[in-house]
Scaffold this motif. Structure first.
Motif, mmCIF file in Angstrom:
data_model
loop_
_atom_site.group_PDB
_atom_site.id
_atom_site.type_symbol
_atom_site.label_atom_id
_atom_site.label_comp_id
_atom_site.label_asym_id
_atom_site.label_seq_id
_atom_site.Cartn_x
_atom_site.Cartn_y
_atom_site.Cartn_z
ATOM 1 N N MET A 1 0.845 -1.194 0.000
ATOM 2 C CA MET A 1 0.000 0.000 0.000
ATOM 3 C C MET A 1 0.878 1.241 0.000
ATOM 4 S SD MET A 1 -2.990 1.090 2.692
ATOM 5 C CE MET A 1 -1.823 1.397 4.004
ATOM 6 N N PHE A 2 0.585 2.140 -0.961
ATOM 7 C CA PHE A 2 1.369 3.358 -1.074
ATOM 8 C C PHE A 2 0.953 4.365 0.001
ATOM 9 C CE2 PHE A 2 4.142 3.319 -4.715
ATOM 10 C CZ PHE A 2 3.706 2.218 -5.436
ATOM 11 N N LEU A 3 1.958 5.082 0.502
ATOM 12 C CA LEU A 3 1.730 6.171 1.448
ATOM 13 C C LEU A 3 2.154 7.481 0.796
ATOM 14 C CD1 LEU A 3 3.143 4.534 4.713
ATOM 15 C CD2 LEU A 3 0.761 4.658 3.970
ATOM 16 N N GLU A 4 1.702 8.576 1.344
ATOM 17 C CA GLU A 4 2.085 9.892 0.843
ATOM 18 C C GLU A 4 2.694 10.718 1.961
ATOM 19 O OE1 GLU A 4 -1.402 10.328 -2.586
ATOM 20 O OE2 GLU A 4 -1.112 11.901 -1.084
ATOM 21 N N GLY A 5 3.549 11.643 1.548
ATOM 22 C CA GLY A 5 4.184 12.517 2.514
ATOM 23 C C GLY A 5 5.033 13.561 1.836
ATOM 24 N N LYS A 6 5.723 14.355 2.656
ATOM 25 C CA LYS A 6 6.594 15.420 2.149
ATOM 26 C C LYS A 6 8.009 15.227 2.670
ATOM 27 C CE LYS A 6 2.893 18.896 1.991
ATOM 28 N NZ LYS A 6 2.464 20.234 2.480
ATOM 29 N N ILE A 7 8.967 15.651 1.857
ATOM 30 C CA ILE A 7 10.370 15.559 2.277
ATOM 31 C C ILE A 7 10.592 16.542 3.436
ATOM 32 C CG2 ILE A 7 12.764 15.894 1.608
ATOM 33 C CD1 ILE A 7 12.005 15.097 -1.208
ATOM 34 N N LYS A 8 11.038 15.999 4.558
ATOM 35 C CA LYS A 8 11.253 16.818 5.762
ATOM 36 C C LYS A 8 12.713 17.260 5.882
ATOM 37 C CE LYS A 8 10.472 16.682 10.763
ATOM 38 N NZ LYS A 8 9.960 15.850 11.883
ATOM 39 N N LYS A 9 13.632 16.325 5.615
ATOM 40 C CA LYS A 9 15.064 16.639 5.707
ATOM 41 C C LYS A 9 15.775 15.917 4.578
ATOM 42 C CE LYS A 9 15.203 17.072 10.764
ATOM 43 N NZ LYS A 9 15.816 16.552 12.004
ATOM 44 N N TYR A 10 16.873 16.520 4.123
ATOM 45 C CA TYR A 10 17.693 15.856 3.122
ATOM 46 C C TYR A 10 19.136 16.330 3.259
ATOM 47 C CZ TYR A 10 19.660 14.238 -1.241
ATOM 48 O OH TYR A 10 20.457 13.634 -2.160
ATOM 49 N N ASN A 11 20.069 15.375 3.316
ATOM 50 C CA ASN A 11 21.499 15.652 3.431
ATOM 51 C C ASN A 11 22.133 15.406 2.073
ATOM 52 O OD1 ASN A 11 24.317 15.516 3.942
ATOM 53 N ND2 ASN A 11 23.916 15.069 6.093
ATOM 54 N N THR A 12 22.491 16.501 1.385
ATOM 55 C CA THR A 12 23.020 16.396 0.023
ATOM 56 C C THR A 12 24.337 15.640 -0.008
ATOM 57 O OG1 THR A 12 21.959 18.500 -0.526
ATOM 58 C CG2 THR A 12 23.691 17.731 -2.012
ATOM 59 N N GLU A 13 25.218 15.913 0.979
ATOM 60 C CA GLU A 13 26.543 15.300 0.978
ATOM 61 C C GLU A 13 26.470 13.795 1.218
ATOM 62 O OE1 GLU A 13 28.905 19.227 2.715
ATOM 63 O OE2 GLU A 13 28.889 17.338 3.835
ATOM 64 N N ARG A 14 25.563 13.364 2.077
ATOM 65 C CA ARG A 14 25.478 11.950 2.416
ATOM 66 C C ARG A 14 24.404 11.208 1.626
ATOM 67 N NH1 ARG A 14 25.938 11.276 8.818
ATOM 68 N NH2 ARG A 14 26.412 9.151 8.091
ATOM 69 N N GLY A 15 23.547 11.928 0.943
ATOM 70 C CA GLY A 15 22.603 11.313 0.043
ATOM 71 C C GLY A 15 21.449 10.587 0.705
ATOM 72 N N PHE A 16 20.961 11.081 1.832
ATOM 73 C CA PHE A 16 19.773 10.473 2.433
ATOM 74 C C PHE A 16 18.964 11.544 3.136
ATOM 75 C CE2 PHE A 16 20.662 10.698 6.906
ATOM 76 C CZ PHE A 16 22.040 10.788 6.987
ATOM 77 N N GLY A 17 17.709 11.190 3.453
ATOM 78 C CA GLY A 17 16.836 12.132 4.126
ATOM 79 C C GLY A 17 15.673 11.427 4.778
ATOM 80 N N PHE A 18 14.659 12.218 5.224
ATOM 81 C CA PHE A 18 13.490 11.669 5.903
ATOM 82 C C PHE A 18 12.221 12.293 5.324
ATOM 83 C CE2 PHE A 18 15.482 9.202 9.183
ATOM 84 C CZ PHE A 18 16.745 9.769 9.294
ATOM 85 N N ILE A 19 11.186 11.444 5.272
ATOM 86 C CA ILE A 19 9.891 11.870 4.734
ATOM 87 C C ILE A 19 8.896 11.984 5.886
ATOM 88 C CG2 ILE A 19 8.027 11.287 3.162
ATOM 89 C CD1 ILE A 19 10.055 9.571 1.616
ATOM 90 N N ASP A 20 8.197 13.123 5.935
ATOM 91 C CA ASP A 20 7.124 13.329 6.907
ATOM 92 C C ASP A 20 5.863 12.697 6.328
ATOM 93 O OD1 ASP A 20 5.508 16.258 8.407
ATOM 94 O OD2 ASP A 20 5.468 14.128 8.911
ATOM 95 N N VAL A 21 5.449 11.540 6.898
ATOM 96 C CA VAL A 21 4.336 10.771 6.333
ATOM 97 C C VAL A 21 3.014 11.367 6.781
ATOM 98 C CG1 VAL A 21 3.343 8.463 6.105
ATOM 99 C CG2 VAL A 21 5.809 8.746 6.442
ATOM 100 N N ASP A 22 2.049 11.437 5.866
ATOM 101 C CA ASP A 22 0.709 11.921 6.204
ATOM 102 C C ASP A 22 0.028 10.925 7.149
ATOM 103 O OD1 ASP A 22 0.059 13.162 2.816
ATOM 104 O OD2 ASP A 22 1.206 14.013 4.500
ATOM 105 N N GLY A 23 -0.674 11.435 8.153
ATOM 106 C CA GLY A 23 -1.369 10.558 9.083
ATOM 107 C C GLY A 23 -0.583 10.390 10.378
ATOM 108 N N ASP A 24 -0.722 9.192 10.996
ATOM 109 C CA ASP A 24 -0.123 8.938 12.307
ATOM 110 C C ASP A 24 1.256 8.320 12.228
ATOM 111 O OD1 ASP A 24 -3.348 7.891 13.549
ATOM 112 O OD2 ASP A 24 -2.435 9.886 13.469
#
Length: 234
Positions: A1-24
């Motif tokens: 099941m697909f979820l939706e969210g927005k990019i909350k943080k992203y580290n360009t140098e290290r190439g990873f980040g976190f997504i703020d997921v909609d809901g709980d």
């Protein structure tokens, strides 16, 4: 099941980040290798659509779709998207967080109980040690009192007729020489249970025992002069 969210943080140098997921749901980790290769790097606040999958025991976002760039076609890794796999791959971070918090609280409670038990055992040891010390002090006091009573209750010395006659008759002073090793004036004796002349180291010691210690057996005629038949001090 697909979820939706927005990019909350992203580290360009290290190439990873976190997504703020909609809901709980809590924030979800994503890596740039799982991100669409077109339209540039991820942007803070960009809306995404994705799956949550397991990778080496950790959960991350995969099959990411950039909703702000719907016209861009993207090839994704072949992750299965069916109900059977969703139950295994999807993670509800809220439940995981609650379990982790529960384990933490239980661990702290166990540590507190162990610390209290150790402290109580230490207190008991200290109390027993103090009680034993007090008992030893009382025992020492009792022994000292017994020695004082024994020294204070000395029998009255009765001189023999021979000794009284010798004291009354004038005679030339004589110096008596003893074969035993000399005893200094500062030497101290103590009542240690010895009773016989054979146990004495000097005539002076025998005299001190007769005068100060009870139950001695060194002055048979009670004239105050002990060990008169002992050849060592004639």
């Amino acid at each position: 099941m697909f979820l939706e969210g927005k990019i909350k943080k992203y580290n360009t140098e290290r190439g990873f980040g976190f997504i703020d997921v909609d809901g709980d749901h809590a924030d979800v980790f994503f890596h740039i290798k799982d991100f669409p290769k077109t339209a540039g790097e991820p942007k803070i606040g960009e809306k995404l659509k994705f799956l949550i999958v397991e990778d080496n025991g950790k959960f991350k976002a995969a099959n990411i779709v950039r909703l702000d760039l719907k016209t861009v076609s993207t090839n994704y890794p072949n992750y299965s998207d069916n109900g059977a796999s969703d139950s295994k791959l999807m993670l509800k971070p809220t439940q995981s967080s609650k379990k982790g918090l529960t384990f933490t609280i239980v661990g702290l409670i166990i540590i507190a109980i162990l610390a209290r038990l150790v402290f109580q055992k230490y207190q008991t040891f200290q109390q027993a040690k103090a009680l034993k010390t007090a008992q030893l002090i009382e025992e020492q006091k009792r022994i000292v009192e017994q020695q004082r009573e024994a020294v204070g209750e000395l029998p009255e010395v009765k001189l023999s007729e021979k000794t009284e006659h010798a004291l009354k008759a004038p005679s030339t002073p004589q110096v008596q020489t003893y074969n035993a090793s000399p005893v200094t004036a500062t030497q101290k004796f103590s009542c240690d249970g010895r009773q016989h002349c054979s146990q004495m180291r000097s005539l002076e010691e025998a005299r001190w025992f007769v005068r100060n210690c009870p139950n001695t057996k060194m002055d048979g005629d009670n004239d105050g002069e002990p060990c008169e038949n002992d050849s060592r001090w004639r």
